[in-house]
Motif scaffolding. Structure first.
Motif, PDB file in Angstrom:
ATOM      1  N   SER A  24       0.763  -1.072   0.238  1.00  0.00           N
ATOM      2  CA  SER A  24      -0.025   0.004  -0.073  1.00  0.00           C
ATOM      3  C   SER A  24       0.745   1.268   0.073  1.00  0.00           C
ATOM      4  CB  SER A  24      -0.925  -0.141   1.232  1.00  0.00           C
ATOM      5  OG  SER A  24      -1.945  -0.965   1.215  1.00  0.00           O
ATOM      6  N   TRP A  25       0.130   2.324  -0.471  1.00  0.00           N
ATOM      7  CA  TRP A  25       0.893   3.608  -0.149  1.00  0.00           C
ATOM      8  C   TRP A  25      -0.237   4.413   0.745  1.00  0.00           C
ATOM      9  CZ3 TRP A  25       5.476   5.322  -1.722  1.00  0.00           C
ATOM     10  CH2 TRP A  25       6.311   4.547  -2.441  1.00  0.00           C
ATOM     11  N   VAL A  26       0.363   4.924   1.456  1.00  0.00           N
ATOM     12  CA  VAL A  26      -0.364   5.823   2.783  1.00  0.00           C
ATOM     13  C   VAL A  26       0.270   7.099   2.690  1.00  0.00           C
ATOM     14  CG1 VAL A  26      -1.291   6.019   5.059  1.00  0.00           C
ATOM     15  CG2 VAL A  26      -1.126   3.497   3.942  1.00  0.00           C
ATOM     16  N   ARG A  27      -0.546   8.367   3.025  1.00  0.00           N
ATOM     17  CA  ARG A  27       0.149   9.449   3.261  1.00  0.00           C
ATOM     18  C   ARG A  27      -0.548  10.292   4.419  1.00  0.00           C
ATOM     19  NH1 ARG A  27      -2.667  12.571  -2.127  1.00  0.00           N
ATOM     20  NH2 ARG A  27      -4.891  12.717  -1.026  1.00  0.00           N
ATOM     21  N   GLN A  28       0.291  11.365   4.796  1.00  0.00           N
ATOM     22  CA  GLN A  28       0.046  12.276   5.741  1.00  0.00           C
ATOM     23  C   GLN A  28       0.320  13.520   5.628  1.00  0.00           C
ATOM     24  OE1 GLN A  28       1.906  11.188   9.649  1.00  0.00           O
ATOM     25  NE2 GLN A  28       0.048  11.857  10.882  1.00  0.00           N
ATOM     26  N   ALA A  29      -0.599  14.282   5.258  1.00  0.00           N
ATOM     27  CA  ALA A  29      -0.551  15.736   5.158  1.00  0.00           C
ATOM     28  C   ALA A  29      -0.205  16.225   6.432  1.00  0.00           C
ATOM     29  CB  ALA A  29      -1.797  16.455   4.301  1.00  0.00           C
ATOM     30  N   ASN A  51      -2.428  -5.770  -5.297  1.00  0.00           N
ATOM     31  CA  ASN A  51      -2.234  -7.117  -4.416  1.00  0.00           C
ATOM     32  C   ASN A  51      -0.883  -7.720  -4.839  1.00  0.00           C
ATOM     33  OD1 ASN A  51      -2.280  -7.823  -7.396  1.00  0.00           O
ATOM     34  ND2 ASN A  51      -3.651  -9.525  -7.058  1.00  0.00           N
ATOM     35  N   SER A  52      -0.605  -9.014  -4.472  1.00  0.00           N
ATOM     36  CA  SER A  52       0.821  -9.536  -4.615  1.00  0.00           C
ATOM     37  C   SER A  52       1.424  -9.557  -5.879  1.00  0.00           C
ATOM     38  CB  SER A  52       1.025 -11.052  -3.815  1.00  0.00           C
ATOM     39  OG  SER A  52      -0.006 -11.930  -4.415  1.00  0.00           O
ATOM     40  N   GLY A  53       0.538 -10.357  -6.851  1.00  0.00           N
ATOM     41  CA  GLY A  53       0.858 -10.145  -8.114  1.00  0.00           C
ATOM     42  C   GLY A  53       0.809  -8.824  -9.103  1.00  0.00           C
ATOM     43  N   GLY A  54       0.122  -7.733  -8.614  1.00  0.00           N
ATOM     44  CA  GLY A  54       0.075  -6.761  -9.398  1.00  0.00           C
ATOM     45  C   GLY A  54      -0.913  -6.513 -10.176  1.00  0.00           C
ATOM     46  N   GLY A  55      -1.874  -7.497 -10.236  1.00  0.00           N
ATOM     47  CA  GLY A  55      -3.178  -7.752 -11.110  1.00  0.00           C
ATOM     48  C   GLY A  55      -4.447  -6.762 -10.686  1.00  0.00           C
ATOM     49  N   SER A  56      -4.533  -6.509  -9.280  1.00  0.00           N
ATOM     50  CA  SER A  56      -5.661  -5.685  -8.769  1.00  0.00           C
ATOM     51  C   SER A  56      -4.875  -4.555  -7.996  1.00  0.00           C
ATOM     52  CB  SER A  56      -6.252  -6.711  -7.915  1.00  0.00           C
ATOM     53  OG  SER A  56      -6.843  -7.953  -8.342  1.00  0.00           O
ATOM     54  N   ARG A  80       4.017  -2.574  -9.442  1.00  0.00           N
ATOM     55  CA  ARG A  80       5.042  -3.049  -8.630  1.00  0.00           C
ATOM     56  C   ARG A  80       5.924  -4.101  -9.783  1.00  0.00           C
ATOM     57  NH1 ARG A  80       2.548  -6.497  -4.208  1.00  0.00           N
ATOM     58  NH2 ARG A  80       4.491  -7.322  -3.892  1.00  0.00           N
ATOM     59  N   ASP A  81       7.396  -4.284  -9.532  1.00  0.00           N
ATOM     60  CA  ASP A  81       7.987  -5.182 -10.274  1.00  0.00           C
ATOM     61  C   ASP A  81       8.586  -5.979  -9.266  1.00  0.00           C
ATOM     62  OD1 ASP A  81      10.228  -6.302 -11.524  1.00  0.00           O
ATOM     63  OD2 ASP A  81      10.775  -4.422 -12.618  1.00  0.00           O
ATOM     64  N   ASN A  82       8.224  -7.214  -9.273  1.00  0.00           N
ATOM     65  CA  ASN A  82       8.263  -8.338  -8.324  1.00  0.00           C
ATOM     66  C   ASN A  82       9.931  -8.792  -8.554  1.00  0.00           C
ATOM     67  OD1 ASN A  82       6.068  -8.031  -6.950  1.00  0.00           O
ATOM     68  ND2 ASN A  82       4.949  -9.935  -7.643  1.00  0.00           N
ATOM     69  N   ALA A  83      10.370  -8.751  -9.696  1.00  0.00           N
ATOM     70  CA  ALA A  83      11.618  -9.134  -9.876  1.00  0.00           C
ATOM     71  C   ALA A  83      12.733  -8.141  -9.278  1.00  0.00           C
ATOM     72  CB  ALA A  83      11.982  -9.135 -11.569  1.00  0.00           C
ATOM     73  N   LYS A  84      12.253  -7.001  -9.362  1.00  0.00           N
ATOM     74  CA  LYS A  84      13.220  -5.914  -8.445  1.00  0.00           C
ATOM     75  C   LYS A  84      12.672  -5.558  -7.169  1.00  0.00           C
ATOM     76  CE  LYS A  84      14.222  -3.706 -13.130  1.00  0.00           C
ATOM     77  NZ  LYS A  84      14.310  -2.262 -13.876  1.00  0.00           N
ATOM     78  N   ASN A  85      11.747  -6.333  -6.633  1.00  0.00           N
ATOM     79  CA  ASN A  85      11.287  -5.893  -5.264  1.00  0.00           C
ATOM     80  C   ASN A  85      10.965  -4.805  -5.127  1.00  0.00           C
ATOM     81  OD1 ASN A  85      11.685  -8.712  -4.621  1.00  0.00           O
ATOM     82  ND2 ASN A  85      13.438  -8.418  -3.700  1.00  0.00           N
ATOM     83  N   THR A  86      10.110  -3.996  -5.979  1.00  0.00           N
ATOM     84  CA  THR A  86      10.307  -2.606  -5.858  1.00  0.00           C
ATOM     85  C   THR A  86       8.733  -2.200  -6.299  1.00  0.00           C
ATOM     86  OG1 THR A  86      12.459  -2.133  -6.549  1.00  0.00           O
ATOM     87  CG2 THR A  86      10.856  -0.371  -6.793  1.00  0.00           C
ATOM     88  N   LEU A  87       8.175  -1.216  -5.221  1.00  0.00           N
ATOM     89  CA  LEU A  87       6.705  -0.714  -5.512  1.00  0.00           C
ATOM     90  C   LEU A  87       6.874   0.658  -6.143  1.00  0.00           C
ATOM     91  CD1 LEU A  87       3.565  -1.083  -4.487  1.00  0.00           C
ATOM     92  CD2 LEU A  87       4.299   0.046  -2.685  1.00  0.00           C
ATOM     93  N   TYR A  88       5.856   0.988  -6.857  1.00  0.00           N
ATOM     94  CA  TYR A  88       6.090   2.359  -7.409  1.00  0.00           C
ATOM     95  C   TYR A  88       4.539   3.165  -7.440  1.00  0.00           C
ATOM     96  CZ  TYR A  88      10.015   0.335 -10.207  1.00  0.00           C
ATOM     97  OH  TYR A  88      11.021  -0.373 -10.363  1.00  0.00           O
ATOM     98  N   MET A  89       4.591   4.381  -7.449  1.00  0.00           N
ATOM     99  CA  MET A  89       3.537   5.180  -7.600  1.00  0.00           C
ATOM    100  C   MET A  89       3.734   6.284  -8.489  1.00  0.00           C
ATOM    101  SD  MET A  89       0.316   5.669  -6.844  1.00  0.00           S
ATOM    102  CE  MET A  89      -0.112   5.097  -5.161  1.00  0.00           C
ATOM    103  N   GLN A  90       3.035   6.098  -9.504  1.00  0.00           N
ATOM    104  CA  GLN A  90       3.226   7.401 -10.529  1.00  0.00           C
ATOM    105  C   GLN A  90       2.150   8.330 -10.342  1.00  0.00           C
ATOM    106  OE1 GLN A  90       5.277   7.742 -13.289  1.00  0.00           O
ATOM    107  NE2 GLN A  90       4.389   9.772 -13.322  1.00  0.00           N
ATOM    108  N   MET A  91       2.535   9.550  -9.985  1.00  0.00           N
ATOM    109  CA  MET A  91       1.422  10.381  -9.695  1.00  0.00           C
ATOM    110  C   MET A  91       1.331  11.674 -10.651  1.00  0.00           C
ATOM    111  SD  MET A  91       2.311  10.798  -5.545  1.00  0.00           S
ATOM    112  CE  MET A  91       3.921  11.651  -5.707  1.00  0.00           C
TER     113      MET A  91
END
Length: 119
Positions: A35-40, A52-57, A72-83
């Protein structure tokens, strides 16, 4: 040990774009939702998006739907958020979090990355 390290925050003008990254280590990244969570400033935590874990949902808060994209890129163990189409009200510290159990339950958090949207 589990580590989540966010990067990619910064100062951007309204209407601009940023891409956040969250590098994960110490656990089997591909087995867990994230997840991404923010605090203003001066406000409580606000859930932004899940994947989800596979990135499909993927799931989004109404406030960011159509503007933000989680991936997410599970091969690179990285989560992304394009804003995209950033607004001043998107100004916040953005955290990635590892999901356990039901949605909204987390066991690990990153240190956060500051996003400031201002002209």
């Amino acid at each position: 040990q589990v580590q989540l390290v966010e990067s990619g925050g910064g100062l951007v003008q309204p209407g601009g774009s940023l891409r956040l990254s969250c590098a994960a280590s110490g656990f089997t990244f591909s087995s867990y939702g994230m997840s991404w969570v923010r605090q203003a400033p001066g406000k409580g935590l606000e859930w932004v998006s899940d994947i989800n874990s596979g990135g499909g949902s993927t799931y989004y808060a109404d406030s960011v739907k159509g503007r933000f994209t989680i991936s997410r890129d599970n091969a690179k163990n990285t989560l992304y958020m394009q804003m995209n189409s950033l607004k001043p009200e998107d100004t916040a510290v953005y955290y990635c979090a590892k999901v356990i159990g039901l949605a909204g339950q987390y066991d690990y958090w990153g240190q956060g990355t500051q996003v400031t949207v201002s002209s």
